[in-house]
Scaffold this motif. Structure first.
Motif, PDB file in Angstrom:
ATOM      1  N   ASP A   1       0.362  30.738 -35.227  1.00 30.65           N
ATOM      2  CA  ASP A   1       0.026  30.846 -36.981  1.00 30.65           C
ATOM      3  C   ASP A   1      -0.750  29.308 -37.104  1.00 30.65           C
ATOM      4  N   LEU A   2      -1.045  28.630 -35.463  1.00 33.06           N
ATOM      5  CA  LEU A   2      -1.234  26.934 -36.065  1.00 33.06           C
ATOM      6  C   LEU A   2      -2.243  27.365 -36.485  1.00 33.06           C
ATOM      7  N   TYR A   3      -3.200  27.875 -35.951  1.00 33.06           N
ATOM      8  CA  TYR A   3      -5.126  28.244 -36.533  1.00 33.06           C
ATOM      9  C   TYR A   3      -4.674  28.415 -37.248  1.00 33.06           C
ATOM     10  N   PRO A   4      -5.999  28.755 -38.027  1.00 34.18           N
ATOM     11  CA  PRO A   4      -7.350  29.394 -38.863  1.00 34.18           C
ATOM     12  C   PRO A   4      -6.762  31.590 -37.954  1.00 34.18           C
ATOM     13  N   GLN A   5      -7.021  32.035 -38.901  1.00 33.67           N
ATOM     14  CA  GLN A   5      -7.468  34.073 -37.772  1.00 33.67           C
ATOM     15  C   GLN A   5      -8.579  33.822 -37.630  1.00 33.67           C
ATOM     16  N   LYS A   6      -9.290  33.024 -38.864  1.00 35.31           N
ATOM     17  CA  LYS A   6     -10.964  33.358 -37.956  1.00 35.31           C
ATOM     18  C   LYS A   6     -10.964  32.838 -37.260  1.00 35.31           C
ATOM     19  N   ILE A   7     -10.837  31.652 -36.644  1.00 30.78           N
ATOM     20  CA  ILE A   7     -10.847  30.841 -35.486  1.00 30.78           C
ATOM     21  C   ILE A   7     -10.129  31.872 -33.714  1.00 30.78           C
ATOM     22  N   GLY A   8      -9.174  31.877 -34.812  1.00 35.88           N
ATOM     23  CA  GLY A   8      -7.962  33.269 -33.899  1.00 35.88           C
ATOM     24  C   GLY A   8      -9.415  33.966 -33.152  1.00 35.88           C
ATOM     25  N   GLU A   9      -9.729  34.953 -34.215  1.00 30.13           N
ATOM     26  CA  GLU A   9     -10.541  36.619 -33.835  1.00 30.13           C
ATOM     27  C   GLU A   9     -11.961  35.875 -33.288  1.00 30.13           C
ATOM     28  N   ILE A  10     -12.406  34.645 -33.001  1.00 31.91           N
ATOM     29  CA  ILE A  10     -13.225  34.200 -32.035  1.00 31.91           C
ATOM     30  C   ILE A  10     -12.774  33.759 -30.865  1.00 31.91           C
ATOM     31  N   LEU A  11     -11.340  32.981 -30.918  1.00 33.70           N
ATOM     32  CA  LEU A  11     -10.899  32.969 -29.490  1.00 33.70           C
ATOM     33  C   LEU A  11     -10.486  34.151 -28.950  1.00 33.70           C
ATOM     34  N   LEU A  12      -9.697  35.150 -29.587  1.00 31.17           N
ATOM     35  CA  LEU A  12      -9.329  36.571 -29.066  1.00 31.17           C
ATOM     36  C   LEU A  12     -11.446  37.300 -28.398  1.00 31.17           C
ATOM     37  N   ILE A  13     -11.275  37.187 -28.484  1.00 23.24           N
ATOM     38  CA  ILE A  13     -12.904  37.601 -28.723  1.00 23.24           C
ATOM     39  C   ILE A  13     -13.553  37.899 -27.006  1.00 23.24           C
ATOM     40  N   VAL A  14     -13.292  36.343 -27.280  1.00 21.76           N
ATOM     41  CA  VAL A  14     -13.774  35.391 -26.235  1.00 21.76           C
ATOM     42  C   VAL A  14     -12.864  35.833 -24.898  1.00 21.76           C
ATOM     43  N   ILE A  15     -11.349  35.884 -25.598  1.00 20.74           N
ATOM     44  CA  ILE A  15     -10.394  35.793 -24.098  1.00 20.74           C
ATOM     45  C   ILE A  15     -10.126  37.308 -23.841  1.00 20.74           C
ATOM     46  N   MET A  16     -10.874  38.490 -24.458  1.00 16.86           N
ATOM     47  CA  MET A  16     -11.168  39.976 -24.404  1.00 16.86           C
ATOM     48  C   MET A  16     -12.379  40.296 -23.317  1.00 16.86           C
ATOM     49  N   ILE A  17     -13.214  39.888 -23.511  1.00 16.41           N
ATOM     50  CA  ILE A  17     -13.967  39.875 -22.766  1.00 16.41           C
ATOM     51  C   ILE A  17     -14.248  39.362 -21.329  1.00 16.41           C
ATOM     52  N   LEU A  18     -13.111  37.876 -21.231  1.00 23.02           N
ATOM     53  CA  LEU A  18     -13.285  37.976 -19.508  1.00 23.02           C
ATOM     54  C   LEU A  18     -11.700  38.146 -19.447  1.00 23.02           C
ATOM     55  N   TYR A  19     -11.288  39.003 -20.503  1.00 19.00           N
ATOM     56  CA  TYR A  19      -9.473  39.707 -19.441  1.00 19.00           C
ATOM     57  C   TYR A  19     -10.446  40.299 -18.950  1.00 19.00           C
ATOM     58  N   ALA A  20     -11.364  41.510 -19.636  1.00 17.50           N
ATOM     59  CA  ALA A  20     -12.425  42.804 -19.150  1.00 17.50           C
ATOM     60  C   ALA A  20     -12.309  42.722 -17.789  1.00 17.50           C
ATOM     61  N   LEU A  21     -13.468  41.254 -17.783  1.00 17.53           N
ATOM     62  CA  LEU A  21     -14.428  41.396 -16.656  1.00 17.53           C
ATOM     63  C   LEU A  21     -13.375  40.926 -15.410  1.00 17.53           C
ATOM     64  N   ASP A  22     -11.748  39.875 -16.064  1.00 16.02           N
ATOM     65  CA  ASP A  22     -11.796  39.517 -14.756  1.00 16.02           C
ATOM     66  C   ASP A  22     -10.462  41.399 -14.398  1.00 16.02           C
ATOM     67  N   PHE A  23     -10.389  42.088 -15.109  1.00 14.07           N
ATOM     68  CA  PHE A  23      -9.336  42.797 -14.638  1.00 14.07           C
ATOM     69  C   PHE A  23     -10.334  44.127 -13.622  1.00 14.07           C
ATOM     70  N   ILE A  24     -12.100  43.790 -14.067  1.00 17.20           N
ATOM     71  CA  ILE A  24     -12.706  44.779 -13.504  1.00 17.20           C
ATOM     72  C   ILE A  24     -12.710  45.015 -12.120  1.00 17.20           C
TER      73      ILE A  24
END
Length: 304
Positions: A143-166
């Motif tokens: 809750d420390l950061y705005p949800q809009k910023i959090g959503e952008i961070l999540l998209i980046v993290i999910m992409i990196l995670y997917a590539l790492d997992f593959i």
């Protein structure tokens, strides 16, 4: 991310998943590193995330949230839910990769090595801590950061995670193939040396060859392989001199044949070790029992 599950926004569920995955990685890495007195990057993927902790923590929280004020229910529920999740994950990973990433067979009151009573009871304690300490802290953090910023961070993290997992999954499948090749090679050279009557049993030969595989670093394995080659040849020459099993011509021919067989084995084995990429090496380093677990899996299913 307006979708809700059990009354919780999907945005927070995904955010908590990654936070708990990171905390789980910290715990696993610190615990193993302290035990081994050197840094060990644990987890299936290369990045600092252990997804089983993230999945477990979020699943337990969502399922047991209605009983958040009842510590007894939280403890028992945590034991049950986490144990089921650990069993399913362990079983699936073994079926997919033909090796085990953890094994509780050496512990009392275990079930097929996937789960154990002591570990399950520990999950209950973790669940109480999850509700009383961790979840409030994790919620505060997300809750420390705005949800809009959090959503952008999540998209980046999910992409990196997917590539790492593959990448990690591909490496894990490659490791399984390497383990199979080495097992076939070990069986062939063991059979050959045994038929040459160097030792009474195959087990004696296999024990000596296994000392080569025990070395995680390729250079150490190559050096040990050279020592074993010399040992086998010296034993062959000693047996020939002692028992006169062969005439001179047959001896020279058999010696040349044995040297060729050992050299071929050494080259193939060394090539496999040297071709391992950094991801495979990281996995073997983090989970040194993988190859032994593969042997057990293969032996078990060959009998079936």
């Amino acid at each position: 991310m307006d979708i809700e599950i059990a009354g919780v926004s999907l945005y927070y569920i995904i955010s908590w998943f990654f936070v708990y995955s990171f905390l789980g990685w910290l715990w696993e890495t610190a615990y193993v590193s302290v035990r081994k007195k050197k840094f060990v990057n644990r987890g299936f993927i290369n990045g600092p995330l252990c997804a089983i902790y993230g999945m477990g923590a979020v699943s337990i929280y969502l399922i047991l949230k209605p009983f958040g004020d009842n510590l007894a229910v939280l403890y028992i529920g945590g034991v049950v839910v986490a144990t089921i999740l650990e069993y399913i994950t362990g079983w699936l990973m073994e079926k997919i990769f033909h090796t085990r990433w953890w094994d509780y067979s050496h512990r009392k009151y275990n079930l097929q090595g996937y789960i154990s009573l002591g570990t399950s009871l520990g999950w209950g304690v973790f669940t109480v801590l999850l509700f009383e300490v961790l979840q409030p802290a994790v919620s505060w953090f997300t809750d420390l950061y705005p949800q809009k910023i959090g959503e952008i961070l999540l998209i980046v993290i999910m992409i990196l995670y997917a590539l790492d997992f593959i990448t990690s999954a591909w490496a894990a499948f490659g490791l399984t193939k390497n383990f199979a090749k080495v097992e076939d090679m070990m069986e062939d050279i063991t059979q050959y040396l045994h038929s040459s009557r160097l030792y009474e049993t195959k087990e004696e030969i296999r024990e000596r060859l296994e000392t080569v595989r025990a070395h995680i670093r390729t250079q150490e394995a190559v050096e040990r392989l050279s020592v074993r080659r010399q040992e086998f040849m010296e034993r062959f020459e000693a047996l020939f001199a002692e028992k006169h099993l062969l005439d001179e011509d047959s001896y020279l021919s058999k010696k040349a044949e044995m040297e060729q067989k050992l050299d071929e084995f050494a080259k193939k084995y060394t090539d496999i070790r040297k071709k391992q990429n950094i991801v495979k090496k990281r996995m073997v380093y983090a989970y040194p029992e993988l190859k032994n677990q593969f042997k057990k899996y293969r032996k078990k299913h060959q009998k079936e």
